[in-house]
Design a protein around this motif. Structure first.
Motif, mmCIF file in Angstrom:
data_model
loop_
_atom_site.group_PDB
_atom_site.id
_atom_site.type_symbol
_atom_site.label_atom_id
_atom_site.label_comp_id
_atom_site.label_asym_id
_atom_site.label_seq_id
_atom_site.Cartn_x
_atom_site.Cartn_y
_atom_site.Cartn_z
ATOM 1 N N ASN A 1 0.869 -1.362 0.086
ATOM 2 C CA ASN A 1 0.067 0.068 -0.003
ATOM 3 C C ASN A 1 0.643 1.261 0.144
ATOM 4 O O ASN A 1 0.352 2.641 0.280
ATOM 5 C CB ASN A 1 -0.857 -0.026 1.280
ATOM 6 C CG ASN A 1 -1.895 -1.040 1.311
ATOM 7 O OD1 ASN A 1 -2.599 -1.376 0.325
ATOM 8 N ND2 ASN A 1 -1.803 -2.006 2.306
ATOM 9 N N GLU A 2 2.046 1.095 -0.620
ATOM 10 C CA GLU A 2 3.078 2.482 -0.344
ATOM 11 C C GLU A 2 3.444 2.706 -1.878
ATOM 12 O O GLU A 2 4.483 3.049 -1.919
ATOM 13 C CB GLU A 2 4.207 1.985 0.627
ATOM 14 C CG GLU A 2 3.687 1.791 1.872
ATOM 15 C CD GLU A 2 3.522 3.290 2.749
ATOM 16 O OE1 GLU A 2 3.816 4.469 2.132
ATOM 17 O OE2 GLU A 2 2.763 3.137 3.815
ATOM 18 N N GLY A 3 2.738 2.356 -2.644
ATOM 19 C CA GLY A 3 3.246 2.512 -4.047
ATOM 20 C C GLY A 3 4.369 1.706 -4.388
ATOM 21 O O GLY A 3 4.618 0.501 -4.281
ATOM 22 N N THR A 4 5.483 2.413 -4.980
ATOM 23 C CA THR A 4 6.793 1.466 -5.129
ATOM 24 C C THR A 4 7.596 1.068 -3.998
ATOM 25 O O THR A 4 8.502 0.365 -4.110
ATOM 26 C CB THR A 4 7.547 2.375 -6.319
ATOM 27 O OG1 THR A 4 8.018 3.450 -5.666
ATOM 28 C CG2 THR A 4 6.950 2.685 -7.451
ATOM 29 N N ASN A 5 7.046 1.971 -2.955
ATOM 30 C CA ASN A 5 7.679 1.501 -1.647
ATOM 31 C C ASN A 5 7.194 0.286 -1.009
ATOM 32 O O ASN A 5 6.312 -0.271 -1.104
ATOM 33 C CB ASN A 5 7.904 2.553 -0.622
ATOM 34 C CG ASN A 5 8.932 3.602 -1.163
ATOM 35 O OD1 ASN A 5 10.177 3.526 -1.298
ATOM 36 N ND2 ASN A 5 8.460 5.063 -1.511
ATOM 37 N N GLY A 6 7.845 -0.216 0.044
ATOM 38 C CA GLY A 6 6.848 -1.339 0.891
ATOM 39 C C GLY A 6 8.139 -2.467 0.875
ATOM 40 O O GLY A 6 8.161 -3.152 2.041
ATOM 41 N N PRO A 7 8.705 -2.952 -0.237
ATOM 42 C CA PRO A 7 9.631 -4.042 -0.169
ATOM 43 C C PRO A 7 10.621 -4.149 0.648
ATOM 44 O O PRO A 7 11.437 -2.874 0.787
ATOM 45 C CB PRO A 7 9.757 -4.324 -1.648
ATOM 46 C CG PRO A 7 8.764 -3.548 -2.335
ATOM 47 C CD PRO A 7 8.417 -2.526 -1.738
ATOM 48 N N ALA A 8 10.903 -4.968 1.522
ATOM 49 C CA ALA A 8 11.958 -5.164 2.514
ATOM 50 C C ALA A 8 13.446 -4.984 1.647
ATOM 51 O O ALA A 8 14.424 -4.458 2.482
ATOM 52 C CB ALA A 8 11.914 -6.484 3.291
ATOM 53 N N LYS A 9 13.638 -5.456 0.485
ATOM 54 C CA LYS A 9 15.014 -5.334 0.030
ATOM 55 C C LYS A 9 15.112 -4.007 -0.351
ATOM 56 O O LYS A 9 16.399 -3.776 -0.434
ATOM 57 C CB LYS A 9 14.813 -6.189 -1.367
ATOM 58 C CG LYS A 9 13.835 -5.274 -2.470
ATOM 59 C CD LYS A 9 13.820 -6.205 -3.679
ATOM 60 C CE LYS A 9 13.085 -5.770 -4.806
ATOM 61 N NZ LYS A 9 13.047 -6.199 -6.080
ATOM 62 N N LEU A 10 14.387 -2.938 -0.164
ATOM 63 C CA LEU A 10 14.645 -1.468 -0.367
ATOM 64 C C LEU A 10 15.584 -0.720 0.711
ATOM 65 O O LEU A 10 16.279 -0.033 0.273
ATOM 66 C CB LEU A 10 13.566 -0.711 -0.584
ATOM 67 C CG LEU A 10 12.474 -1.108 -1.751
ATOM 68 C CD1 LEU A 10 11.351 -0.229 -1.651
ATOM 69 C CD2 LEU A 10 13.284 -0.976 -3.215
ATOM 70 N N VAL A 11 16.087 -1.434 1.719
ATOM 71 C CA VAL A 11 16.732 -1.146 2.787
ATOM 72 C C VAL A 11 18.457 -1.298 2.429
ATOM 73 O O VAL A 11 19.102 -0.994 3.039
ATOM 74 C CB VAL A 11 16.387 -1.771 3.997
ATOM 75 C CG1 VAL A 11 15.210 -1.421 4.418
ATOM 76 C CG2 VAL A 11 16.822 -3.276 4.054
ATOM 77 N N LEU A 12 18.430 -2.079 1.315
ATOM 78 C CA LEU A 12 19.877 -2.309 0.591
ATOM 79 C C LEU A 12 20.113 -1.687 -0.662
ATOM 80 O O LEU A 12 20.989 -1.989 -1.030
ATOM 81 C CB LEU A 12 19.924 -3.913 0.652
ATOM 82 C CG LEU A 12 19.997 -4.762 2.105
ATOM 83 C CD1 LEU A 12 20.144 -6.184 1.967
ATOM 84 C CD2 LEU A 12 21.018 -4.063 3.348
ATOM 85 N N ASP A 13 19.020 -0.733 -1.237
ATOM 86 C CA ASP A 13 19.314 -0.362 -2.423
ATOM 87 C C ASP A 13 20.239 0.833 -2.575
ATOM 88 O O ASP A 13 20.324 1.437 -3.606
ATOM 89 C CB ASP A 13 17.922 -0.176 -3.151
ATOM 90 C CG ASP A 13 17.280 1.168 -2.391
ATOM 91 O OD1 ASP A 13 17.513 1.477 -1.517
ATOM 92 O OD2 ASP A 13 15.922 1.566 -2.999
ATOM 93 N N GLY A 14 20.645 1.397 -1.295
ATOM 94 C CA GLY A 14 21.556 2.711 -1.422
ATOM 95 C C GLY A 14 20.676 3.753 -1.650
ATOM 96 O O GLY A 14 21.531 4.957 -1.804
#
Length: 451
Positions: free
Chosen positions: A310-323
């Protein structure tokens, strides 16, 4: 020929005599004066003992001759000062001081001398705040040579000060770690401003309360240096006549792991009742940062409680490692899979075993709600898990680092308990705050290789 020579000698003699007369005519005559003229603040330290305060008297001029200067407590000097400065100062009561000698004698080649006032400490203190209204008015009243009447008065105003013992390097002392150095040394100079007439013993200690206070200023990023890793002298002696001494802290680097260490060293007391630690310079904080960034090139997110759709393109856990600090993981907060108000977590595989010494969390940038939880480590993605420390972000968007007990591991998990308690049942933050949802922008770690 002889007449010519005699005439030349006569001319030279007259010339030299004339030069000498002119030199003496252009030089100042001998005179005496008080160096500390006009109003003088005399610092008197509350050591519990009487204290001498010197008044400098100077003799100037080109002729070497013996001289004397009589100095007296003078009503005329006080009247002059009050009239000149529109003040209403009073003469200090006679039982507050003693003047051993009212005269300064100069040898022919001597240009300076001292006139001492012995202040009676307890009598001054008894005057309390009214002390500021009292002075000792001195006058250079008599001499066998000329008196400089512009510098004949000294209005001495005693000011009682605490007899503080101070750390010369109060505050943080950051030690540099060299891989070739086995022992780290930190010199802690201690000093006093008062005249030290004793063999003054000074006590030192390392107190957890000092560490906790300083750690707060560092965002909780510090680890207390463990006992056994350092030594220093718990009691040092400042010898009579000296105004400083050094206590040296020795740190065994072999007993350190990967952490941002801190050792507070405080002056806790002295052998003299009135000589106390300066409250503004009582503690030195020795810091040693052995932490290194753990590379994230092999990292993966291998587990999480939930991730939001429910956060658009955000939300997935892997995003904490995308820099990218502007993207974020968010636990699910809507629908039947929502974990709001429940335990949330996110698990990382560092790709190989490392000594984990701290974790860093960059909060979500557009809504940096506080994240409150604890860190667990394991060498297996499914556990068992070992608790190594807590974290509680401040609600600010800056990167924040949290120390953990240095531990060799491949996996670590950031766990956000719904009840706000650590695995031992203690509240993670003092106000008992809890985290409803997991949301983080970036996660990284500090530590070092397993040797």
């Amino acid at each position: 020929m002889k007449k010519a020579i005699f005439s030349l000698v006569g001319i030279l003699a007259l010339t030299l005599t004339g030069c000498q007369d002119n030199r003496e005519a252009n030089m100042s005559p001998n005179e005496v004066y008080i160096v500390n003229s006009n109003l003088v603040a005399a610092d008197v330290y509350n050591t519990g003992y009487d204290e001498a305060y010197p008044i400098g008297v100077y003799k100037s001029g080109y002729v070497n001759e013996t001289a004397y200067a009589d100095i007296t407590v003078s009503d005329a000097a006080l009247a002059w000062y009050n009239a000149t400065n529109s003040t209403n100062l009073k003469q200090l009561p006679a039982d507050c001081y003693t003047i051993p000698f009212g005269k300064v004698d100069f040898l022919s080649n001597q240009v300076s001398g001292l006139y001492n006032i012995i202040f009676h400490n307890e009598k001054l203190i008894a005057l309390g705040s009214d002390l500021k209204n009292y002075v000792i008015p001195l006058q250079l009243s008599k001499s066998n040579i000329q008196i400089n009447y512009g510098k004949q008065y000294s209005i001495v105003s005693p000011v009682v000060k605490a007899a503080y013992v101070s750390m010369g390097r109060a505050g943080e002392i950051a030690l540099q770690v060299d891989k070739n150095t086995k022992t780290l040394l930190a010199d802690l100079p201690v000093s006093v401003q008062f005249k030290n007439n004793w063999n003054l013993s000074i006590d030192f200690a390392s107190e957890k309360a000092d560490f906790d206070k300083f750690n707060t200023t560092k965002g909780g990023a510090l680890t207390l240096l463990p006992e056994g890793a350092y030594t220093y002298t718990p009691k040092v002696v400042m010898e009579q006549g000296k105004k400083s001494v050094i206590n040296t802290v020795s740190i065994d680097k072999a007993k350190l792991s990967y952490a941002f260490y801190c050792l507070p060293v405080r002056i806790t007391g002295t052998s003299m009742e009135k000589m106390v630690a300066n409250p503004d310079a009582a503690v030195s904080y020795i810091t040693i940062n052995t932490l290194l960034p753990i590379p994230r090139n092999l990292w993966e997110v291998v587990g999480f409680s939930s991730e939001s759709v429910n956060e658009g393109t955000n939300g997935p856990a892997k995003l904490v490692l995308d820099g990218n600090i502007d993207t974020f993981w968010h636990s699910e907060w809507g629908g039947e899979n929502a974990t709001s108000g429940k335990d949330n977590w996110i698990t990382f595989d560092m790709g190989q075993e490392w000594i984990l010494g701290a974790v860093s969390i960059t909060p979500r940038q557009n809504n940096a709600g506080a994240q409150i939880g604890y860190v667990q480590v394991s060498n297996n993605a499914s556990g068992p898990w070992t608790y190594v420390g807590n974290f509680a972000t401040s609600g600010k968007t800056v990167d924040q680092t949290f120390p953990v007990a240095p531990t060799a591991c491949r996996y670590f998990r950031l766990f956000l308990p719904a009840n706000g308690l650590d695995p031992n049942g203690k509240t993670i933050v003092s106000n008992g705050a809890k985290t409803a949802n997991g949301m983080m922008g970036e996660v990284s770690a500090l530590g070092g290789p397993v040797e």
